[in-house]
Design a protein around this motif. Sequence first.
Motif, PDB file in Angstrom:
ATOM      1  N   SER A  81       0.865  -1.182   0.000  1.00 37.01           N
ATOM      2  CA  SER A  81       0.000   0.000   0.000  1.00 37.01           C
ATOM      3  C   SER A  81       0.899   1.229   0.000  1.00 37.01           C
ATOM      4  O   SER A  81       2.097   1.137   0.290  1.00 37.01           O
ATOM      5  CB  SER A  81      -0.872   0.012   1.253  1.00 37.01           C
ATOM      6  OG  SER A  81      -0.042   0.223   2.388  1.00 37.01           O
ATOM      7  N   ALA A  82       0.286   2.362  -0.319  1.00 37.88           N
ATOM      8  CA  ALA A  82       1.056   3.604  -0.357  1.00 37.88           C
ATOM      9  C   ALA A  82       1.727   3.844   0.994  1.00 37.88           C
ATOM     10  O   ALA A  82       2.890   4.244   1.076  1.00 37.88           O
ATOM     11  CB  ALA A  82       0.135   4.769  -0.710  1.00 37.88           C
ATOM     12  N   TYR A  83       1.028   3.543   2.053  1.00 40.35           N
ATOM     13  CA  TYR A  83       1.528   3.765   3.405  1.00 40.35           C
ATOM     14  C   TYR A  83       2.786   2.937   3.668  1.00 40.35           C
ATOM     15  O   TYR A  83       3.815   3.448   4.109  1.00 40.35           O
ATOM     16  CB  TYR A  83       0.420   3.416   4.402  1.00 40.35           C
ATOM     17  CG  TYR A  83       0.819   3.552   5.840  1.00 40.35           C
ATOM     18  CD1 TYR A  83       0.868   4.811   6.455  1.00 40.35           C
ATOM     19  CD2 TYR A  83       1.160   2.424   6.593  1.00 40.35           C
ATOM     20  CE1 TYR A  83       1.254   4.935   7.775  1.00 40.35           C
ATOM     21  CE2 TYR A  83       1.533   2.543   7.913  1.00 40.35           C
ATOM     22  CZ  TYR A  83       1.579   3.801   8.510  1.00 40.35           C
ATOM     23  OH  TYR A  83       1.957   3.922   9.819  1.00 40.35           O
ATOM     24  N   VAL A  84       2.699   1.659   3.347  1.00 42.33           N
ATOM     25  CA  VAL A  84       3.844   0.764   3.577  1.00 42.33           C
ATOM     26  C   VAL A  84       5.004   1.150   2.668  1.00 42.33           C
ATOM     27  O   VAL A  84       6.163   1.160   3.086  1.00 42.33           O
ATOM     28  CB  VAL A  84       3.428  -0.717   3.357  1.00 42.33           C
ATOM     29  CG1 VAL A  84       4.634  -1.643   3.429  1.00 42.33           C
ATOM     30  CG2 VAL A  84       2.392  -1.126   4.391  1.00 42.33           C
ATOM     31  N   HIS A  85       4.693   1.502   1.424  1.00 41.68           N
ATOM     32  CA  HIS A  85       5.781   1.855   0.510  1.00 41.68           C
ATOM     33  C   HIS A  85       6.519   3.107   0.987  1.00 41.68           C
ATOM     34  O   HIS A  85       7.752   3.159   0.986  1.00 41.68           O
ATOM     35  CB  HIS A  85       5.271   2.051  -0.915  1.00 41.68           C
ATOM     36  CG  HIS A  85       6.405   2.265  -1.878  1.00 41.68           C
ATOM     37  ND1 HIS A  85       7.267   1.254  -2.226  1.00 41.68           N
ATOM     38  CD2 HIS A  85       6.868   3.382  -2.504  1.00 41.68           C
ATOM     39  CE1 HIS A  85       8.204   1.743  -3.038  1.00 41.68           C
ATOM     40  NE2 HIS A  85       7.970   3.026  -3.218  1.00 41.68           N
ATOM     41  N   LYS A  86       5.745   4.101   1.400  1.00 46.38           N
ATOM     42  CA  LYS A  86       6.367   5.351   1.871  1.00 46.38           C
ATOM     43  C   LYS A  86       7.277   5.088   3.070  1.00 46.38           C
ATOM     44  O   LYS A  86       8.332   5.693   3.211  1.00 46.38           O
ATOM     45  CB  LYS A  86       5.286   6.374   2.249  1.00 46.38           C
ATOM     46  CG  LYS A  86       4.694   7.085   1.041  1.00 46.38           C
ATOM     47  CD  LYS A  86       3.567   8.037   1.458  1.00 46.38           C
ATOM     48  CE  LYS A  86       2.866   8.584   0.220  1.00 46.38           C
ATOM     49  NZ  LYS A  86       1.567   9.173   0.537  1.00 46.38           N
ATOM     50  N   ALA A  87       6.850   4.166   3.934  1.00 51.45           N
ATOM     51  CA  ALA A  87       7.606   3.903   5.156  1.00 51.45           C
ATOM     52  C   ALA A  87       8.956   3.237   4.875  1.00 51.45           C
ATOM     53  O   ALA A  87       9.888   3.376   5.674  1.00 51.45           O
ATOM     54  CB  ALA A  87       6.772   3.031   6.097  1.00 51.45           C
ATOM     55  N   HIS A  88       9.091   2.524   3.753  1.00 50.40           N
ATOM     56  CA  HIS A  88      10.311   1.739   3.529  1.00 50.40           C
ATOM     57  C   HIS A  88      11.098   2.120   2.280  1.00 50.40           C
ATOM     58  O   HIS A  88      12.185   1.576   2.052  1.00 50.40           O
ATOM     59  CB  HIS A  88       9.958   0.244   3.469  1.00 50.40           C
ATOM     60  CG  HIS A  88       9.366  -0.268   4.757  1.00 50.40           C
ATOM     61  ND1 HIS A  88      10.136  -0.515   5.867  1.00 50.40           N
ATOM     62  CD2 HIS A  88       8.085  -0.511   5.119  1.00 50.40           C
ATOM     63  CE1 HIS A  88       9.345  -0.918   6.855  1.00 50.40           C
ATOM     64  NE2 HIS A  88       8.092  -0.924   6.425  1.00 50.40           N
ATOM     65  N   ALA A  89      10.582   3.055   1.488  1.00 52.75           N
ATOM     66  CA  ALA A  89      11.227   3.374   0.202  1.00 52.75           C
ATOM     67  C   ALA A  89      12.692   3.779   0.397  1.00 52.75           C
ATOM     68  O   ALA A  89      13.575   3.345  -0.354  1.00 52.75           O
ATOM     69  CB  ALA A  89      10.449   4.480  -0.504  1.00 52.75           C
ATOM     70  N   GLN A  90      12.950   4.579   1.406  1.00 51.35           N
ATOM     71  CA  GLN A  90      14.320   5.056   1.621  1.00 51.35           C
ATOM     72  C   GLN A  90      15.249   3.894   1.991  1.00 51.35           C
ATOM     73  O   GLN A  90      16.408   3.852   1.564  1.00 51.35           O
ATOM     74  CB  GLN A  90      14.334   6.134   2.708  1.00 51.35           C
ATOM     75  CG  GLN A  90      15.664   6.873   2.837  1.00 51.35           C
ATOM     76  CD  GLN A  90      16.088   7.544   1.524  1.00 51.35           C
ATOM     77  OE1 GLN A  90      15.288   8.227   0.876  1.00 51.35           O
ATOM     78  NE2 GLN A  90      17.324   7.304   1.081  1.00 51.35           N
ATOM     79  N   GLU A  91      14.732   2.953   2.764  1.00 50.18           N
ATOM     80  CA  GLU A  91      15.549   1.798   3.164  1.00 50.18           C
ATOM     81  C   GLU A  91      15.939   0.953   1.949  1.00 50.18           C
ATOM     82  O   GLU A  91      17.079   0.487   1.852  1.00 50.18           O
ATOM     83  CB  GLU A  91      14.784   0.928   4.175  1.00 50.18           C
ATOM     84  CG  GLU A  91      14.565   1.625   5.508  1.00 50.18           C
ATOM     85  CD  GLU A  91      13.516   0.935   6.387  1.00 50.18           C
ATOM     86  OE1 GLU A  91      13.182   1.504   7.426  1.00 50.18           O
ATOM     87  OE2 GLU A  91      13.026  -0.152   6.011  1.00 50.18           O
ATOM     88  N   TYR A  92      15.000   0.759   1.009  1.00 43.97           N
ATOM     89  CA  TYR A  92      15.340   0.006  -0.206  1.00 43.97           C
ATOM     90  C   TYR A  92      16.438   0.753  -0.971  1.00 43.97           C
ATOM     91  O   TYR A  92      17.402   0.151  -1.440  1.00 43.97           O
ATOM     92  CB  TYR A  92      14.124  -0.184  -1.120  1.00 43.97           C
ATOM     93  CG  TYR A  92      12.902  -0.799  -0.460  1.00 43.97           C
ATOM     94  CD1 TYR A  92      13.028  -1.860   0.441  1.00 43.97           C
ATOM     95  CD2 TYR A  92      11.623  -0.335  -0.750  1.00 43.97           C
ATOM     96  CE1 TYR A  92      11.909  -2.419   1.039  1.00 43.97           C
ATOM     97  CE2 TYR A  92      10.497  -0.893  -0.154  1.00 43.97           C
ATOM     98  CZ  TYR A  92      10.646  -1.918   0.750  1.00 43.97           C
ATOM     99  OH  TYR A  92       9.542  -2.465   1.340  1.00 43.97           O
ATOM    100  N   ALA A  93      16.253   2.055  -1.098  1.00 45.04           N
ATOM    101  CA  ALA A  93      17.229   2.864  -1.842  1.00 45.04           C
ATOM    102  C   ALA A  93      18.602   2.780  -1.170  1.00 45.04           C
ATOM    103  O   ALA A  93      19.623   2.587  -1.844  1.00 45.04           O
ATOM    104  CB  ALA A  93      16.750   4.312  -1.923  1.00 45.04           C
ATOM    105  N   ASP A  94      18.632   2.896   0.165  1.00 42.54           N
ATOM    106  CA  ASP A  94      19.905   2.829   0.896  1.00 42.54           C
ATOM    107  C   ASP A  94      20.574   1.472   0.715  1.00 42.54           C
ATOM    108  O   ASP A  94      21.808   1.370   0.722  1.00 42.54           O
ATOM    109  CB  ASP A  94      19.680   3.089   2.395  1.00 42.54           C
ATOM    110  CG  ASP A  94      19.265   4.533   2.661  1.00 42.54           C
ATOM    111  OD1 ASP A  94      19.432   5.377   1.744  1.00 42.54           O
ATOM    112  OD2 ASP A  94      18.748   4.815   3.769  1.00 42.54           O
TER     113      ASP A  94
END
Lengths: 313, 343
Positions: A81-94
């Motif tokens: 969901s948008a909520y879950v994606h927003k919460a972890h997007a930076q971690e995937y990128a890092d």
Amino acid sequence: MRCVILGSGNIGTDLMMKLHKGTDASGSGATPLELVALVGIDPASDGLARARRLGFEASHEGPGWILDHADEVDLVFDATSAYVHKAHAQEYADAGIVAVDLTPAAIGPKVIAAVNLTEHVGAPNVNMVTCGGQATTPMVYAVCRAVDSLPYAEMVSTVSSRSAGPGTRQNIDEFTKTTSTALREIGGADTSKAIIILNPAEPPIMMRNTVFAGLPEGTDHAAVLDSIHQMEAEVQAYVPGYRLKNRPVIETGPYSTPGGVVPHRAVILLEVEGAGDYLPPYAGNLDIMTAAAQRIGEAIAHHSAAQKAGAQA
Amino acid sequence: MSTGVDYRLIDSTLRDGSHAISHQYYADDVVAIVRGLDAAGVQVIEIAHGDGLGGSSFNYGFSAVPEKELIARACDAATNAKIACLMLPGIGLADDLREVNELGVQVARIAVHCTEADITEQHIKVAKSLGMEAIGFLMMAHMNSPEGLVEQARLLQSYGADTIYIADSAGAMTTTDVRRRVNALVQALDVPVGVHAHNNLSMAVANSIAAYEEGATNLDGTSAGLGAGAGNCPTEILAAVSTKYGITTGVDPLALMDLAEEIVRPLMPRAQVIDRAGLILGYAGVYGSFLLHAERAAERYNVPVAEILLELGQRQVVGGQEDMIIDVALELATQHAARETTP
């Protein structure tokens, strides 16, 4: 390219079934995507059970599993969901994991598979807009490339009630706003509007999409119609069930659109029948998302391979 | 509800009536109608594009004047009446509610197909957070059972709806249909119930009175019946009939008759009658606002309007699917052409 699907619901499971075939989105070659795991949060989910049966790693540990296995993963398809994606997007990128975002979080640049497939292949995060956006933006673009200017475009998407999940239902404004933006930013319209309707009919209706495009004075109508037919074939290359339900027509107004008065409009009546990989064929709205996600993931994989080859040379 | 009346009257001439004039209201019309309704004692006046806030589009027809300009004029013109707006999630946005609330709109009617109530949560909550009265509005209520409607209405109630309406958007219900539905809702809900009737089967006033008798305490009308399909429950007739029944409405039937005759009728492009196409809407259970769009498509593609409407009924299309009118017309035209070329 090693990939993980996050989200073991309808979308994630359908995408898994597509990748399991081993062919690429166009069905003409081998896919460069190697599915490592299907990751959900519900150990009892049907999607995870299927993953196990097919011999894929199946985890219910959510985004944490992906971050713990960052060395084994190059790309994540996020179907949560948008909520879950927003919460972890930076971690995937890092962690150096490219994210193909199937949620409406819209963190990364928008990609419509039939229009700007390779524009953002180097981005750490790309967003897939909405199912309606994947279905209609190509046709807005098709009109746009055949005219000098496109003052206004509108889409109406009707999906069966059964195929509209809770995410869409709880935030329907996100669907219309994101889709409308894509009609302008990627489709090329100056102004736009998006409408979504849910239809509860039984048996469930197939996904229907209608595109209206305001045509300015002096438009070559034959060129517009040719471009629409051509685009149908371009989308069919990866969504075989995408079709013009009726011939596209040019109707005479005038019409007082938000982009100004236009003498004519193009009416493009589309139907999307799903491939039936996991979801029933009526859920064309979900199928067009998973088919487009596969195609976008493959474009990223080809780009990544070319980069590596370039670096080694 | 205002004290001292048996039901609250909500007039939708400036919203549902907009369909019948293809959304071509101008500011002077709005001011005259609001003043007339307000002076007659109508408690709530609804205004928006016919398909609700944000409805101006290719699919539903473009408004002659941006609706928010008209809404601002309506808010200025009203002295006692509250101004209401209707919006359909999927067509309008929660942001539209915020904008019209700034203009002075106090009542938000959140309309949804009668089986899809769960898409309104966001919008009902926004309306409540703005301090507006939120009315949940279940459209095409003939397509759901009394039990099904209760389930949907309970969802609306749980999101915070202050009042719950069922709308006979296709003008397809008999008084028995209305009574069963209203009765079930009144029994099951903690909030007041309302009914929005259409006249395609010539039942609008009778259905409204039946709804009142079953416990509905909100009823809708439009001046001279101006509205989608064969029109709405005419406000002035509902007021007159209510008076004959001894039902206290708080509105002046004679003032409403003057408004209908002197202000609204002159605006009407044609009399609001139940002709063949209008009757077929009610008979086949097709969304009333399809009428004028279907007539235009029938003319453009040279197919009978009745065939278009019957096919739409067969397909179980719901409110908002006006694009399917063109789809059906093109298919019928293809079929007719095939028949003509076959010896």
